[in-house]
Design a protein around this motif. Structure first.
Motif, short mmCIF file in Angstrom:
data_model
loop_
_atom_site.label_atom_id
_atom_site.label_comp_id
_atom_site.label_asym_id
_atom_site.label_seq_id
_atom_site.Cartn_x
_atom_site.Cartn_y
_atom_site.Cartn_z
N ILE A 79 0.86 -1.19 0.00
CA ILE A 79 0.00 0.00 0.00
C ILE A 79 0.90 1.24 0.00
O ILE A 79 1.80 1.37 0.83
N TYR A 80 0.63 2.14 -0.95
CA TYR A 80 1.39 3.39 -1.03
C TYR A 80 0.44 4.57 -0.85
O TYR A 80 -0.60 4.64 -1.49
N LEU A 81 0.84 5.49 0.02
CA LEU A 81 0.06 6.70 0.25
C LEU A 81 0.86 7.91 -0.20
O LEU A 81 2.07 7.99 0.05
N LEU A 82 0.20 8.83 -0.88
CA LEU A 82 0.88 10.01 -1.42
C LEU A 82 1.05 11.07 -0.33
O LEU A 82 0.08 11.49 0.30
N LYS A 83 2.29 11.46 -0.12
CA LYS A 83 2.59 12.50 0.87
C LYS A 83 3.62 13.45 0.28
O LYS A 83 4.72 13.03 -0.10
N ASP A 84 3.25 14.71 0.17
CA ASP A 84 4.13 15.73 -0.41
C ASP A 84 4.62 15.33 -1.80
O ASP A 84 5.80 15.52 -2.15
N GLY A 85 3.72 14.74 -2.59
CA GLY A 85 4.04 14.41 -3.97
C GLY A 85 4.81 13.12 -4.17
O GLY A 85 5.13 12.76 -5.31
N LYS A 86 5.11 12.39 -3.09
CA LYS A 86 5.86 11.14 -3.20
C LYS A 86 5.13 10.04 -2.44
O LYS A 86 4.46 10.30 -1.43
N TYR A 87 5.26 8.80 -2.91
CA TYR A 87 4.62 7.69 -2.24
C TYR A 87 5.46 7.17 -1.07
O TYR A 87 6.68 7.04 -1.18
N ILE A 88 4.77 6.92 0.02
CA ILE A 88 5.39 6.26 1.16
C ILE A 88 4.62 4.98 1.43
O ILE A 88 3.41 4.92 1.26
N LYS A 89 5.34 3.94 1.80
CA LYS A 89 4.71 2.65 2.04
C LYS A 89 3.97 2.67 3.37
O LYS A 89 4.42 3.28 4.35
N SER A 90 2.83 2.00 3.38
CA SER A 90 2.00 1.96 4.59
C SER A 90 1.50 0.54 4.82
O SER A 90 1.29 -0.21 3.88
N GLU A 91 1.31 0.20 6.06
CA GLU A 91 0.76 -1.11 6.41
C GLU A 91 -0.76 -1.11 6.39
O GLU A 91 -1.39 -2.16 6.41
N GLN A 92 -1.35 0.08 6.37
CA GLN A 92 -2.80 0.18 6.43
C GLN A 92 -3.34 1.12 5.36
O GLN A 92 -2.65 2.04 4.92
N SER A 93 -4.59 0.88 4.98
CA SER A 93 -5.31 1.78 4.10
C SER A 93 -6.19 2.69 4.95
O SER A 93 -6.88 2.20 5.85
N PRO A 94 -6.20 3.99 4.69
CA PRO A 94 -7.06 4.89 5.46
C PRO A 94 -8.54 4.52 5.38
O PRO A 94 -9.31 4.83 6.29
N TYR A 95 -8.94 3.85 4.31
CA TYR A 95 -10.34 3.46 4.17
C TYR A 95 -10.68 2.19 4.95
O TYR A 95 -11.84 1.93 5.24
N PHE A 96 -9.65 1.41 5.27
CA PHE A 96 -9.88 0.13 5.96
C PHE A 96 -8.89 -0.03 7.10
O PHE A 96 -8.15 -1.02 7.18
N GLU A 97 -8.86 0.96 7.98
CA GLU A 97 -7.86 0.96 9.05
C GLU A 97 -8.00 -0.21 10.01
O GLU A 97 -7.03 -0.62 10.64
N ASP A 98 -9.22 -0.73 10.12
CA ASP A 98 -9.46 -1.83 11.06
C ASP A 98 -9.32 -3.20 10.40
O ASP A 98 -9.67 -4.23 11.00
N ILE A 99 -8.83 -3.24 9.17
CA ILE A 99 -8.72 -4.49 8.44
C ILE A 99 -7.28 -4.70 7.98
O ILE A 99 -6.64 -3.77 7.46
N ALA A 100 -6.78 -5.92 8.15
CA ALA A 100 -5.41 -6.25 7.74
C ALA A 100 -5.37 -6.53 6.24
O ALA A 100 -5.21 -7.67 5.80
N ILE A 101 -5.51 -5.47 5.44
CA ILE A 101 -5.62 -5.59 3.99
C ILE A 101 -4.42 -6.32 3.39
O ILE A 101 -4.57 -7.16 2.49
N THR A 102 -3.22 -6.00 3.87
CA THR A 102 -2.02 -6.60 3.28
C THR A 102 -1.91 -8.10 3.55
O THR A 102 -1.11 -8.78 2.92
#
Length: 217
Positions: A163-186
């Motif tokens: 999962i990559y989230l855009l921050k200041d124009g660049k992607y940073i890797k994340s363990e969670q999705s903001p839409y599914f914070e309570d679910i282990a999507i990965t």
């Protein structure tokens, strides 16, 4: 003395086998637009363009199965959480003069209402809130998504989901999705995709729904 004479053929005449990728450097924006028109909308290939680099990819059958399954999982989860959305499939998204990319699947969530009824994208339309790609490790593809400004990008590759989230124009890797914070999507998505190879996509989705929807609710 022999002289090499370059021969130019339309991109549409290139014979690409499933699973192959061709990279073409030094492509102008005008050439990219012309190639898109030449290839047409009804094609098996996917494109990514960023800062003069054009990639043309032809997916494998397993790619199609995985991306459809992941897309179905997203729809199930969004519906279960009461989050409205508008899917936009593999639409070509562009940033004029800079980048163009076609996701395997994408969703408007924050801006879903604005996109209802749209048959053609306009230059001032926002990018999708979530895009999904399978089997992509290309810098051209990632750079195109960054340039277009897609807030969240999922990449499923070799049985793993990143999962990559855009921050200041660049992607940073994340363990969670903001839409599914309570679910282990990965964890859930790779497990469900792997299960689909054993029992088929229909049963894998049924098992997924039975196991996780009760937790969400």
């Amino acid at each position: 003395m022999s002289v090499a004479i370059p021969i130019f053929k339309p991109v549409s005449q290139m014979q690409l086998t499933p699973g192959s990728t061709v990279t073409i450097p030094d492509v102008t924006w005008e050439e990219f637009e012309s190639i898109l028109q030449e290839l047409g909308e009804k094609r098996a290939s996917r494109i990514a363009y960023n800062q003069g680099n054009l990639e043309i990819m032809v997916p494998l059958p397993e790619h199609e199965i995985s991306k459809d399954l992941i897309s179905d999982i997203v729809k199930i989860l969004l519906k279960a959480k009461g989050i409205k959305y508008q899917p936009f499939g593999s639409t070509t998204f562009k940033k004029q003069g800079t980048a163009g990319v076609e996701a395997d699947a994408c969703f408007y969530i924050q801006n879903y209402q604005q996109m209802i009824g749209k048959r053609r994208l306009q230059p001032d339309d926002p990018p999708p809130d979530l895009a999904i790609e399978t089997d992509v490790t290309s810098k051209t593809t990632l750079g195109a998504y960054e340039a277009i400004g897609v807030p969240e990008l999922w990449i499923f590759d070799s049985g793993k989901l990143a999962i990559y989230l855009l921050k200041d124009g660049k992607y940073i890797k994340s363990e969670q999705s903001p839409y599914f914070e309570d679910i282990a999507i990965t964890q859930i998505i790779p497990d469900t995709v792997e299960r689909s190879w054993q029992v088929g996509s229909f049963q894998a989705l049924e098992e997924f729904a039975n196991l996780y929807l009760s937790i969400i609710e």
